[in-house]
Design a protein around this motif. Structure first.
Motif, PDB file in Angstrom:
ATOM      1  N   SER A 145      -0.149  -1.378  -3.401  1.00 43.18           N
ATOM      2  CA  SER A 145       0.408  -0.919  -4.326  1.00 43.18           C
ATOM      3  C   SER A 145       0.672  -1.500  -5.701  1.00 43.18           C
ATOM      4  O   SER A 145       0.154  -2.800  -5.482  1.00 43.18           O
ATOM      5  CB  SER A 145       1.955  -0.310  -3.960  1.00 43.18           C
ATOM      6  OG  SER A 145       2.915  -0.323  -4.286  1.00 43.18           O
ATOM      7  N   ILE A 146       1.166  -0.574  -6.464  1.00 45.96           N
ATOM      8  CA  ILE A 146       1.420  -1.570  -7.946  1.00 45.96           C
ATOM      9  C   ILE A 146       2.412  -2.991  -7.976  1.00 45.96           C
ATOM     10  O   ILE A 146       3.078  -3.599  -8.675  1.00 45.96           O
ATOM     11  CB  ILE A 146       1.058  -0.796  -9.326  1.00 45.96           C
ATOM     12  CG1 ILE A 146       2.200  -0.334  -9.563  1.00 45.96           C
ATOM     13  CG2 ILE A 146       0.166  -0.309  -9.605  1.00 45.96           C
ATOM     14  CD1 ILE A 146       2.854   1.035 -10.735  1.00 45.96           C
ATOM     15  N   SER A 147       3.589  -2.556  -6.636  1.00 48.22           N
ATOM     16  CA  SER A 147       4.877  -2.980  -6.372  1.00 48.22           C
ATOM     17  C   SER A 147       5.216  -4.522  -6.615  1.00 48.22           C
ATOM     18  O   SER A 147       5.580  -5.176  -6.739  1.00 48.22           O
ATOM     19  CB  SER A 147       5.793  -2.311  -4.952  1.00 48.22           C
ATOM     20  OG  SER A 147       5.115  -2.995  -4.339  1.00 48.22           O
ATOM     21  N   PRO A 188      -2.174   2.468  -5.605  1.00 50.66           N
ATOM     22  CA  PRO A 188      -1.741   3.613  -6.399  1.00 50.66           C
ATOM     23  C   PRO A 188      -0.321   3.277  -7.145  1.00 50.66           C
ATOM     24  O   PRO A 188       1.062   2.225  -6.681  1.00 50.66           O
ATOM     25  CB  PRO A 188      -1.042   4.363  -5.671  1.00 50.66           C
ATOM     26  CG  PRO A 188      -2.092   4.120  -4.213  1.00 50.66           C
ATOM     27  CD  PRO A 188      -2.165   3.249  -4.289  1.00 50.66           C
ATOM     28  N   GLY A 189       0.644   3.172  -8.128  1.00 53.89           N
ATOM     29  CA  GLY A 189       1.601   3.812  -8.576  1.00 53.89           C
ATOM     30  C   GLY A 189       1.988   4.317  -7.838  1.00 53.89           C
ATOM     31  O   GLY A 189       2.537   4.329  -6.671  1.00 53.89           O
ATOM     32  N   TRP A 190       3.397   4.810  -9.303  1.00 52.11           N
ATOM     33  CA  TRP A 190       4.671   5.497  -8.204  1.00 52.11           C
ATOM     34  C   TRP A 190       4.074   7.304  -8.173  1.00 52.11           C
ATOM     35  O   TRP A 190       4.027   7.927  -8.640  1.00 52.11           O
ATOM     36  CB  TRP A 190       5.735   4.932  -8.432  1.00 52.11           C
ATOM     37  CG  TRP A 190       7.190   6.282  -7.510  1.00 52.11           C
ATOM     38  CD1 TRP A 190       6.795   6.419  -6.608  1.00 52.11           C
ATOM     39  CD2 TRP A 190       8.530   6.103  -8.133  1.00 52.11           C
ATOM     40  NE1 TRP A 190       8.285   6.091  -6.057  1.00 52.11           N
ATOM     41  CE2 TRP A 190       8.717   6.916  -7.270  1.00 52.11           C
ATOM     42  CE3 TRP A 190       9.024   6.068  -9.285  1.00 52.11           C
ATOM     43  CZ2 TRP A 190      10.443   6.655  -6.897  1.00 52.11           C
ATOM     44  CZ3 TRP A 190      10.446   6.735  -9.914  1.00 52.11           C
ATOM     45  CH2 TRP A 190      11.243   6.448  -8.659  1.00 52.11           C
ATOM     46  N   GLY A 249      -1.318   3.828 -16.143  1.00 50.06           N
ATOM     47  CA  GLY A 249      -0.863   2.470 -16.963  1.00 50.06           C
ATOM     48  C   GLY A 249       0.132   1.487 -16.715  1.00 50.06           C
ATOM     49  O   GLY A 249       0.664   1.320 -17.767  1.00 50.06           O
ATOM     50  N   VAL A 250       0.398   1.178 -16.007  1.00 50.04           N
ATOM     51  CA  VAL A 250       1.594   0.499 -16.059  1.00 50.04           C
ATOM     52  C   VAL A 250       1.820  -0.745 -15.935  1.00 50.04           C
ATOM     53  O   VAL A 250       2.071  -1.534 -17.395  1.00 50.04           O
ATOM     54  CB  VAL A 250       3.009   1.470 -14.375  1.00 50.04           C
ATOM     55  CG1 VAL A 250       3.909  -0.157 -14.400  1.00 50.04           C
ATOM     56  CG2 VAL A 250       3.440   2.585 -14.183  1.00 50.04           C
ATOM     57  N   VAL A 251       0.768  -1.113 -14.806  1.00 52.85           N
ATOM     58  CA  VAL A 251       0.448  -2.862 -14.620  1.00 52.85           C
ATOM     59  C   VAL A 251      -0.439  -2.976 -16.250  1.00 52.85           C
ATOM     60  O   VAL A 251      -0.826  -4.600 -16.436  1.00 52.85           O
ATOM     61  CB  VAL A 251       0.109  -3.108 -13.558  1.00 52.85           C
ATOM     62  CG1 VAL A 251       0.926  -3.268 -13.093  1.00 52.85           C
ATOM     63  CG2 VAL A 251      -0.920  -2.149 -13.256  1.00 52.85           C
TER      64      VAL A 251
END
Length: 254
Positions: A145-147, A188-190, A249-251
């Motif tokens: 996860s990108i968390s 994955p993102g959210w 495209g968050v991180v």
């Protein structure tokens, strides 16, 4: 189906948590490729299997299993191998992102979270590695996860496990590479699964997250399928020890 991977037709695929959320989308995606899919979950998935057979003409094999029970997990992996032939694609997808705080977590909760989100991944890899070696190679896809990349608060044991998955993926890629076994992570993102909508999504929270995304569309389970099929297919045969991020495209890794 937007892309076809001929080498996945008839492949023996095993997915944890393959009856709901992202896992259900993955199961359908592999079925549509013609793969022989076995999956586990805690809830009965007979109706889902019926639906998949109607929709794809290809019925998955469901086995009830609590993946924190390592013995039971091993048994389902061996059963899948006996039924469909040596497993050549393992998708460690099942996870639990239950919210918690540092102060509120006790030792039992730590053990439970690590058992679901990291320990089960390791022992699934350990169990399938001999099968993949026998088959001449294979692909292990560990969902992260990108968390942890974002440094998110609200579930520190979950993010700890996510980071551990990435480290384990890199080490196993090195160890198993000589047997042509590829090991990659998929982060994955959210993704707005029904569980996320029921438990965690708020209008304000989703708006703030979408502002972080380069692409402003909310992520759905189907958005993750293509990347997983790519990692499973021999089209990515030179790719191992990597983390593929699908988050809108968050991180922005690199």
């Amino acid at each position: 189906m937007s892309a076809t991977f001929p080498d996945l037709d008839g492949a023996s695929v095993y997915i944890t948590g393959g009856g709901s959320g992202i896992g259900a989308a993955l199961t359908e995606g592999f079925l549509r490729q013609g793969a022989k899919v076995a999956f586990v979950g805690r809830s009965d998935a007979t109706e889902f299997c019926d639906e998949m057979e109607r929709e794809t003409g290809n019925r998955p094999h469901f086995m009830p299993c609590d993946i924190t029970d390592t013995g039971a997990l091993r048994e389902t992996l061996e059963q899948a191998g006996d039924l469909h032939g040596p497993i050549t694609t393992l998708v460690n997808n099942a996870a639990n992102d239950q919210r918690h705080t540092l102060a509120g977590a006790d030792e039992a909760f730590w053990d439970w979270m690590i058992a679901i989100n990291l320990k089960a991944y390791f022992f699934a890899c350990q169990t399938v590695a001999p099968m993949m070696k026998e088959a001449g190679g294979g692909s292990i896809i560990n969902f992260s996860s990108i968390s942890y990349m974002m440094g998110n608060a609200g579930y520190p044991i979950y993010t700890t496990a996510n980071s551990g998955i990435n480290g384990m993926t890199r080490s196993l890629a090195r160890e198993l590479g000589p047997d042509r076994i590829r090991v990659n992570a998929l982060a994955p993102g959210w993704v707005l699964t029904q569980k996320q909508k029921d438990m965690w999504v708020t209008e304000e929270g989703l708006k703030a997250h979408l502002e972080r995304q380069c692409l402003k569309d909310p992520l759905e389970p189907d958005d993750i399928v293509g990347g997983c099929l790519f990692l499973a297919s021999n089209i990515s045969k030179a790719m191992t020890g990597q983390a593929l991020v699908i988050d809108g495209g968050v991180v922005v890794t690199g």
